[in-house]
Scaffold this motif. Structure first.
Motif, PDB file in Angstrom:
ATOM      1  N   VAL A   1       0.701  -1.006  -0.158  1.00 31.14           N
ATOM      2  CA  VAL A   1      -0.116   0.208   0.252  1.00 31.14           C
ATOM      3  C   VAL A   1       0.851   1.070  -0.705  1.00 31.14           C
ATOM      4  N   ASP A   2       1.821   1.668   0.917  1.00 29.04           N
ATOM      5  CA  ASP A   2       2.609   2.493   1.064  1.00 29.04           C
ATOM      6  C   ASP A   2       3.656   2.906  -0.462  1.00 29.04           C
ATOM      7  N   SER A   3       3.661   1.366  -0.835  1.00 27.42           N
ATOM      8  CA  SER A   3       4.982   1.340  -2.023  1.00 27.42           C
ATOM      9  C   SER A   3       3.812   2.193  -3.087  1.00 27.42           C
ATOM     10  N   ILE A   4       2.686   1.515  -3.632  1.00 27.18           N
ATOM     11  CA  ILE A   4       2.108   2.280  -4.486  1.00 27.18           C
ATOM     12  C   ILE A   4       1.479   4.167  -4.158  1.00 27.18           C
ATOM     13  N   ASN A   5       1.405   4.331  -3.121  1.00 30.95           N
ATOM     14  CA  ASN A   5       0.475   5.361  -2.336  1.00 30.95           C
ATOM     15  C   ASN A   5       2.208   6.042  -3.023  1.00 30.95           C
ATOM     16  N   ARG A   6       2.915   6.030  -2.678  1.00 32.57           N
ATOM     17  CA  ARG A   6       4.492   7.066  -3.366  1.00 32.57           C
ATOM     18  C   ARG A   6       5.025   6.920  -4.227  1.00 32.57           C
ATOM     19  N   ASN A   7       5.082   5.856  -5.445  1.00 37.39           N
ATOM     20  CA  ASN A   7       4.260   5.442  -7.165  1.00 37.39           C
ATOM     21  C   ASN A   7       3.763   6.953  -7.372  1.00 37.39           C
ATOM     22  N   ILE A   8       2.551   6.664  -7.069  1.00 38.82           N
ATOM     23  CA  ILE A   8       1.402   6.849  -7.758  1.00 38.82           C
ATOM     24  C   ILE A   8       1.663   8.765  -7.464  1.00 38.82           C
ATOM     25  N   GLY A   9       1.889   9.035  -6.269  1.00 34.62           N
ATOM     26  CA  GLY A   9       2.221  10.835  -6.207  1.00 34.62           C
ATOM     27  C   GLY A   9       3.315  11.190  -7.282  1.00 34.62           C
ATOM     28  N   ARG A  10       4.385  10.560  -7.205  1.00 31.81           N
ATOM     29  CA  ARG A  10       5.776  10.784  -8.376  1.00 31.81           C
ATOM     30  C   ARG A  10       5.560  10.244  -9.527  1.00 31.81           C
ATOM     31  N   ILE A  11       4.170   9.591  -9.876  1.00 30.71           N
ATOM     32  CA  ILE A  11       4.106   9.734 -11.461  1.00 30.71           C
ATOM     33  C   ILE A  11       3.622  10.661 -11.236  1.00 30.71           C
ATOM     34  N   TYR A  12       2.782  11.119 -10.834  1.00 26.65           N
ATOM     35  CA  TYR A  12       1.415  12.462 -10.871  1.00 26.65           C
ATOM     36  C   TYR A  12       2.172  13.636 -11.102  1.00 26.65           C
ATOM     37  N   THR A  13       3.103  13.939  -9.903  1.00 30.88           N
ATOM     38  CA  THR A  13       4.423  15.167 -10.293  1.00 30.88           C
ATOM     39  C   THR A  13       4.816  15.179 -11.357  1.00 30.88           C
ATOM     40  N   VAL A  14       5.539  13.981 -12.153  1.00 32.13           N
ATOM     41  CA  VAL A  14       6.406  13.662 -13.212  1.00 32.13           C
ATOM     42  C   VAL A  14       5.184  14.219 -14.347  1.00 32.13           C
ATOM     43  N   MET A  15       3.932  13.970 -14.457  1.00 28.38           N
ATOM     44  CA  MET A  15       2.963  14.925 -15.525  1.00 28.38           C
ATOM     45  C   MET A  15       2.705  15.841 -14.953  1.00 28.38           C
ATOM     46  N   ALA A  16       2.491  16.478 -14.034  1.00 31.13           N
ATOM     47  CA  ALA A  16       2.046  17.993 -13.714  1.00 31.13           C
ATOM     48  C   ALA A  16       3.039  18.786 -14.462  1.00 31.13           C
ATOM     49  N   VAL A  17       4.979  18.344 -13.631  1.00 34.51           N
ATOM     50  CA  VAL A  17       5.546  18.761 -14.826  1.00 34.51           C
ATOM     51  C   VAL A  17       6.232  19.074 -15.820  1.00 34.51           C
ATOM     52  N   PHE A  18       5.584  17.991 -16.638  1.00 36.32           N
ATOM     53  CA  PHE A  18       5.684  17.772 -18.303  1.00 36.32           C
ATOM     54  C   PHE A  18       4.774  18.039 -18.788  1.00 36.32           C
ATOM     55  N   ALA A  19       3.008  18.559 -18.285  1.00 32.52           N
ATOM     56  CA  ALA A  19       2.282  18.955 -18.599  1.00 32.52           C
ATOM     57  C   ALA A  19       2.219  20.977 -18.770  1.00 32.52           C
ATOM     58  N   LEU A  20       3.272  21.548 -17.589  1.00 34.47           N
ATOM     59  CA  LEU A  20       3.361  22.835 -17.309  1.00 34.47           C
ATOM     60  C   LEU A  20       4.876  22.646 -18.167  1.00 34.47           C
ATOM     61  N   ILE A  21       5.521  22.436 -17.999  1.00 34.96           N
ATOM     62  CA  ILE A  21       6.618  22.018 -19.477  1.00 34.96           C
ATOM     63  C   ILE A  21       6.301  22.647 -20.918  1.00 34.96           C
ATOM     64  N   MET A  22       4.750  21.530 -21.530  1.00 38.36           N
ATOM     65  CA  MET A  22       4.467  21.579 -22.240  1.00 38.36           C
ATOM     66  C   MET A  22       3.881  22.674 -22.978  1.00 38.36           C
ATOM     67  N   LEU A  23       3.446  23.290 -22.188  1.00 40.76           N
ATOM     68  CA  LEU A  23       2.028  24.632 -22.348  1.00 40.76           C
ATOM     69  C   LEU A  23       3.189  26.173 -22.815  1.00 40.76           C
ATOM     70  N   LEU A  24       4.611  25.749 -21.828  1.00 36.44           N
ATOM     71  CA  LEU A  24       5.084  27.058 -22.110  1.00 36.44           C
ATOM     72  C   LEU A  24       5.470  27.482 -23.365  1.00 36.44           C
TER      73      LEU A  24
END
Length: 294
Positions: free
Chosen positions: A156-179
């Motif tokens: 459970v802890d591993s899944i939640n931690r990895n999901i948080g990392r994936i969302y962070t990477v996707m958010a940064v990528f989307a922001l860079i893409m928009l700029l």
């Protein structure tokens, strides 16, 4: 032969339309990935099972009635299509599963089945958290007839931690893409308007106001944005249909409501990008001197 007059706002549109369509397609693709990944995360969380082992002296009939209703009424128990996701597993069924998984038949050297009757409960996604799962475990172990509650804490802890990392990477990528897209569209539209800089200057010299000059350019920019958004939507839908045809499992992870909102948002975003990028480019040429125009 009379020379064809230039029409205000009628600058070359092919390059702008292609660039904006590609940009919106990339944004839409990222959005679709986010929607699919969210549904995938929800699927993983809602298919995670907590095992409730019962006391050995619990009557099987009682376990199948009273215990089922007790567990089904818990607020954290997942309900799908009106049916609580609670499954009873007898000790005999558990023994068959154990033997099939481990290839070891303990019945050959043990006189009785050491396993227990149990329930497997799927939880609501909101309870897929270490602290909340600990509360669920405590609550279930207080139920009369329950011997032990087991779940994989590290998983459970591993899944939640990895999901948080994936969302962070996707958010940064989307922001860079928009700029990148904003900068790209500003430069593309500015280059396209370069051919009409002298026409803009001529209109200023005869007394045309800035709003009068800007209006046709903005209208064309909005129209191009809407068209680019519509083309990007068509390309995304075609791509989605091809992907679903080759991987039918993807249909389960599609959220129709969010997908419609995303596609409608792409068309609106195209219009906004076309409007503001055109406005900025035209405003720049309106402020240049004659020497700077050359």
């Amino acid at each position: 032969m009379a020379r064809k007059k230039k029409k205000v706002g009628a600058y070359p549109a092919g390059m702008i339309l292609f660039s904006l369509t590609l940009a919106l397609f990339l944004i839409g693709f990222c959005g679709m990935l986010a929607i699919e990944s969210k549904r995938l995360v929800q699927y993983i969380r809602e298919n995670y099972e907590v095992r409730v082992f019962l006391d050995k002296d619990t009557d099987s009939t009682k376990a199948a009635t009273l215990m089922y209703r007790t567990l089904a009424d818990k607020p954290y128990t997942l309900t799908t299509d009106g049916k609580p996701q609670v499954t009873f597993v007898s000790k005999d069924a558990a023994a068959r599963e154990f033997i099939a998984e481990t290839k070891e038949d303990f019945s050959k050297f043990l006189t009785e089945n050491p396993l227990r009757d149990s329930y497997r409960i799927k939880l609501n996604e909101a309870y897929f958290d270490e602290s909340k799962l600990a509360g669920v475990k405590t609550d279930l172990e207080n139920v009369d007839g329950v011997f032990e509650v087991v779940y994989q804490e590290n998983l459970v802890d591993s899944i939640n931690r990895n999901i948080g990392r994936i969302y962070t990477v996707m958010a940064v990528f989307a922001l860079i893409m928009l700029l990148i897209i904003v900068v790209l569209m500003n430069n593309t539209i500015r280059l396209a308007l370069h051919s009409q800089r002298m026409l803009i200057r001529s209109m200023q010299l005869v007394g045309a106001t800035n709003s009068f000059i800007t209006r046709p350019f903005l209208g064309r920019g909005v129209w191009q944005g809407l068209l680019a958004g519509a083309i990007a939507v068509v390309l995304l839908l075609v791509g989605l249909q091809v992907a679903t045809h080759n991987l039918p499992e993807l249909a389960y992870f599609q959220d129709t409501t969010q997908l419609i909102a995303l596609l409608a948002g792409l068309v609106g975003l195209g219009a906004l990008i076309g409007f503001f990028s055109t406005f900025q480019a035209v405003h720049r040429y309106l402020g240049l001197t004659l020497d700077e125009l050359y």
